[in-house]
Scaffold this motif. Structure first.
Motif, PDB file in Angstrom:
ATOM      1  N   LYS A 129     -20.507 -43.586  36.748  1.00  0.00           N
ATOM      2  CA  LYS A 129     -19.734 -42.416  36.344  1.00  0.00           C
ATOM      3  C   LYS A 129     -20.034 -41.998  34.909  1.00  0.00           C
ATOM      4  N   TYR A 130     -20.244 -42.960  34.025  1.00  0.00           N
ATOM      5  CA  TYR A 130     -20.318 -42.657  32.598  1.00  0.00           C
ATOM      6  C   TYR A 130     -21.685 -42.884  31.964  1.00  0.00           C
ATOM      7  N   SER A 131     -22.640 -43.426  32.709  1.00  0.00           N
ATOM      8  CA  SER A 131     -23.937 -43.709  32.099  1.00  0.00           C
ATOM      9  C   SER A 131     -25.020 -42.804  32.676  1.00  0.00           C
ATOM     10  N   ASP A 132     -26.215 -42.961  32.149  1.00  0.00           N
ATOM     11  CA  ASP A 132     -27.370 -42.172  32.570  1.00  0.00           C
ATOM     12  C   ASP A 132     -27.911 -42.744  33.879  1.00  0.00           C
ATOM     13  N   LEU A 133     -27.824 -41.974  34.946  1.00  0.00           N
ATOM     14  CA  LEU A 133     -28.264 -42.453  36.255  1.00  0.00           C
ATOM     15  C   LEU A 133     -29.775 -42.645  36.319  1.00  0.00           C
ATOM     16  N   GLN A 134     -30.494 -42.069  35.368  1.00  0.00           N
ATOM     17  CA  GLN A 134     -31.949 -42.240  35.351  1.00  0.00           C
ATOM     18  C   GLN A 134     -32.343 -43.613  34.807  1.00  0.00           C
ATOM     19  N   GLN A 135     -31.378 -44.301  34.186  1.00  0.00           N
ATOM     20  CA  GLN A 135     -31.637 -45.622  33.616  1.00  0.00           C
ATOM     21  C   GLN A 135     -30.934 -46.686  34.464  1.00  0.00           C
ATOM     22  N   PRO A 136     -31.560 -47.843  34.631  1.00  0.00           N
ATOM     23  CA  PRO A 136     -30.931 -48.895  35.453  1.00  0.00           C
ATOM     24  C   PRO A 136     -29.759 -49.544  34.735  1.00  0.00           C
ATOM     25  N   VAL A 137     -28.856 -50.109  35.523  1.00  0.00           N
ATOM     26  CA  VAL A 137     -27.789 -50.945  34.987  1.00  0.00           C
ATOM     27  C   VAL A 137     -28.265 -52.390  35.084  1.00  0.00           C
ATOM     28  N   ASP A 138     -28.306 -53.072  33.957  1.00  0.00           N
ATOM     29  CA  ASP A 138     -28.771 -54.461  33.919  1.00  0.00           C
ATOM     30  C   ASP A 138     -27.609 -55.397  34.248  1.00  0.00           C
ATOM     31  N   ILE A 139     -27.766 -56.184  35.291  1.00  0.00           N
ATOM     32  CA  ILE A 139     -26.768 -57.190  35.657  1.00  0.00           C
ATOM     33  C   ILE A 139     -27.401 -58.566  35.466  1.00  0.00           C
ATOM     34  N   LEU A 150     -21.318 -66.475  33.257  1.00  0.00           N
ATOM     35  CA  LEU A 150     -21.224 -65.107  32.754  1.00  0.00           C
ATOM     36  C   LEU A 150     -21.927 -64.148  33.702  1.00  0.00           C
ATOM     37  N   ILE A 151     -21.226 -63.092  34.093  1.00  0.00           N
ATOM     38  CA  ILE A 151     -21.832 -61.968  34.813  1.00  0.00           C
ATOM     39  C   ILE A 151     -21.725 -60.766  33.872  1.00  0.00           C
ATOM     40  N   GLN A 152     -22.845 -60.297  33.393  1.00  0.00           N
ATOM     41  CA  GLN A 152     -22.863 -59.234  32.391  1.00  0.00           C
ATOM     42  C   GLN A 152     -23.474 -57.964  32.963  1.00  0.00           C
ATOM     43  N   LEU A 153     -22.777 -56.835  32.761  1.00  0.00           N
ATOM     44  CA  LEU A 153     -23.271 -55.529  33.190  1.00  0.00           C
ATOM     45  C   LEU A 153     -23.489 -54.670  31.945  1.00  0.00           C
ATOM     46  N   ALA A 154     -24.701 -54.195  31.760  1.00  0.00           N
ATOM     47  CA  ALA A 154     -25.034 -53.369  30.597  1.00  0.00           C
ATOM     48  C   ALA A 154     -25.606 -52.041  31.078  1.00  0.00           C
ATOM     49  N   ASP A 155     -24.950 -50.947  30.707  1.00  0.00           N
ATOM     50  CA  ASP A 155     -25.444 -49.620  31.096  1.00  0.00           C
ATOM     51  C   ASP A 155     -25.856 -48.837  29.860  1.00  0.00           C
ATOM     52  N   VAL A 169     -12.427 -60.932  31.134  1.00  0.00           N
ATOM     53  CA  VAL A 169     -13.341 -59.791  31.113  1.00  0.00           C
ATOM     54  C   VAL A 169     -13.148 -59.063  29.789  1.00  0.00           C
ATOM     55  N   SER A 170     -14.249 -58.669  29.181  1.00  0.00           N
ATOM     56  CA  SER A 170     -14.201 -57.966  27.903  1.00  0.00           C
ATOM     57  C   SER A 170     -15.329 -56.953  27.851  1.00  0.00           C
ATOM     58  N   ALA A 171     -15.231 -56.028  26.913  1.00  0.00           N
ATOM     59  CA  ALA A 171     -16.230 -54.974  26.767  1.00  0.00           C
ATOM     60  C   ALA A 171     -16.689 -54.902  25.318  1.00  0.00           C
ATOM     61  N   SER A 172     -17.909 -54.461  25.117  1.00  0.00           N
ATOM     62  CA  SER A 172     -18.448 -54.262  23.775  1.00  0.00           C
ATOM     63  C   SER A 172     -19.454 -53.123  23.814  1.00  0.00           C
ATOM     64  N   PRO A 173     -19.625 -52.402  22.700  1.00  0.00           N
ATOM     65  CA  PRO A 173     -20.595 -51.296  22.683  1.00  0.00           C
ATOM     66  C   PRO A 173     -22.025 -51.836  22.818  1.00  0.00           C
ATOM     67  N   ARG A 174     -22.827 -51.130  23.564  1.00  0.00           N
ATOM     68  CA  ARG A 174     -24.237 -51.502  23.679  1.00  0.00           C
ATOM     69  C   ARG A 174     -25.034 -50.800  22.595  1.00  0.00           C
ATOM     70  N   GLN A 175     -25.907 -51.526  21.950  1.00  0.00           N
ATOM     71  CA  GLN A 175     -26.727 -50.930  20.898  1.00  0.00           C
ATOM     72  C   GLN A 175     -27.614 -49.832  21.484  1.00  0.00           C
ATOM     73  N   GLY A 176     -27.525 -48.655  20.892  1.00  0.00           N
ATOM     74  CA  GLY A 176     -28.272 -47.515  21.400  1.00  0.00           C
ATOM     75  C   GLY A 176     -27.468 -46.630  22.332  1.00  0.00           C
ATOM     76  N   GLY A 177     -26.236 -47.042  22.629  1.00  0.00           N
ATOM     77  CA  GLY A 177     -25.378 -46.248  23.509  1.00  0.00           C
ATOM     78  C   GLY A 177     -25.141 -46.921  24.838  1.00  0.00           C
ATOM     79  N   GLY A 178     -23.907 -46.844  25.305  1.00  0.00           N
ATOM     80  CA  GLY A 178     -23.559 -47.465  26.567  1.00  0.00           C
ATOM     81  C   GLY A 178     -22.548 -48.571  26.371  1.00  0.00           C
ATOM     82  N   LEU A 179     -22.354 -49.327  27.427  1.00  0.00           N
ATOM     83  CA  LEU A 179     -21.293 -50.323  27.439  1.00  0.00           C
ATOM     84  C   LEU A 179     -21.813 -51.630  28.021  1.00  0.00           C
ATOM     85  N   VAL A 180     -21.324 -52.732  27.460  1.00  0.00           N
ATOM     86  CA  VAL A 180     -21.628 -54.059  27.992  1.00  0.00           C
ATOM     87  C   VAL A 180     -20.320 -54.687  28.458  1.00  0.00           C
TER      88      VAL A 180
END
Length: 301
Positions: A201-211, A223-228, A275-286
């Protein structure tokens, strides 16, 4: 003084102080100091008036906040109650049709199975919404068992990735005890679906989500980490997004009610994880989902 109770205490203290000054016997008031004493008293009364105004404002805002929360809780409870019976009927109807599988084609059977799963999922979400409205996270029942989350993530990547137009890039250790966790399979699926749908919903669909599935800081945790990749977020955004009915600035025009991550946190906590969230460097969410490891192989449960 962010609460009316604190303002009330200061108000009572200043009233008592001024009354004590006014009732002070005259022999204790020297002629040389009486004038300054009364000037000081008038200053205190001015402060008292300002404090009274602040108290009344805080009290009004506090009451309005409580009223708004009650209205939201009432709305959530009403919606959950009104939708539960229709969803139950839909689920029963789908189950009845599925019992006649021999008359269905493969595509029809698959579509009905998917619809039945989604109806069950909606019933769980409504139950969670009702629990939140009642302020009772323990009402969200869970059945904990040992499982391998990798298989679940891969299966969801195939179904959700196709339906949402999202690519999942999954990194995981080799099969074995390092991947076993204690979780509720249905609830963990609900958590991961919510997080993946948020990324879509909130990230660039042209880029993969790293799990990434990896060992957490604690030896008994996974740890299960999702980075968009999306809009830049602040650390404060990452804290407030888990609060009920909270929507960030980048959610403008996006569907949602601000409850998804609140439900996620309560479900994960119910499984003994965090569960916690942090900003991803360059934009996005981890998103960092930490679960307890299991010493029992999934096949033996």
């Amino acid at each position: 003084m962010d609460q009316p109770r604190a303002a009330r205490r200061w108000f009572a203290l200043l009233v008592a102080l001024n009354v004590a000054i006014l009732l002070l016997p005259s022999e204790y008031i020297q002629p040389t100091t009486s004038q300054s004493l009364w000037i000081r008293s008038s200053q205190i009364f001015n402060h008292l008036g300002m404090l009274t105004a602040i108290y009344l404002c805080l009290d009004y805002l506090h009451k309005q906040q409580k009223l708004a929360i009650l209205q939201l809780d009432s709305f959530a409870a009403t919606v959950s109650h009104e939708l539960r019976n229709p969803l139950t009927s839909v689920g029963l109807g789908l189950a009845h049709v599925l019992r006649q599988q021999e008359r269905l084609s493969d595509s029809q059977r698959l579509a009905l199975q998917t619809a039945s799963q989604e109806a069950s999922r909606c019933q769980l979400i409504l139950g969670d919404l009702l629990a939140i409205s009642r302020g009772d996270p323990h009402r969200q029942s869970q059945t904990l068992t040992s499982l391998d989350p990798y298989a679940l993530v891969v299966a969801m990547g195939e179904t959700l990735g196709q339906s949402l137009g999202l690519t999942l890039k999954i990194t995981s250790p080799e099969p074995g005890p390092q991947r076993w966790v204690v979780a509720d399979p249905m609830r963990l699926r609900q958590v991961l679906e919510n997080l993946i749908e948020n990324s879509a919903k909130y990230s660039d669909l042209q880029q993969p989500v790293d799990i990434t599935i990896a060992a957490a800081a604690g030896e008994q945790q996974l740890l299960i980490q999702l980075a968009d990749r999306g809009a830049k977020l602040s650390s404060q955004d990452c804290l407030t997004m888990f609060q009920p009915f909270t929507r960030l600035a980048n959610a403008s025009g996006k569907p949602g009610n601000g409850l998804g991550l609140t439900v996620v946190r309560r479900l994960v906590n119910g499984m003994g994880g965090t569960v916690s969230a942090s900003p991803r460097q360059g934009g996005g969410l981890v998103m960092n989902l930490v679960l307890l490891r299991s010493a029992i192989p999934p096949s033996s449960t």
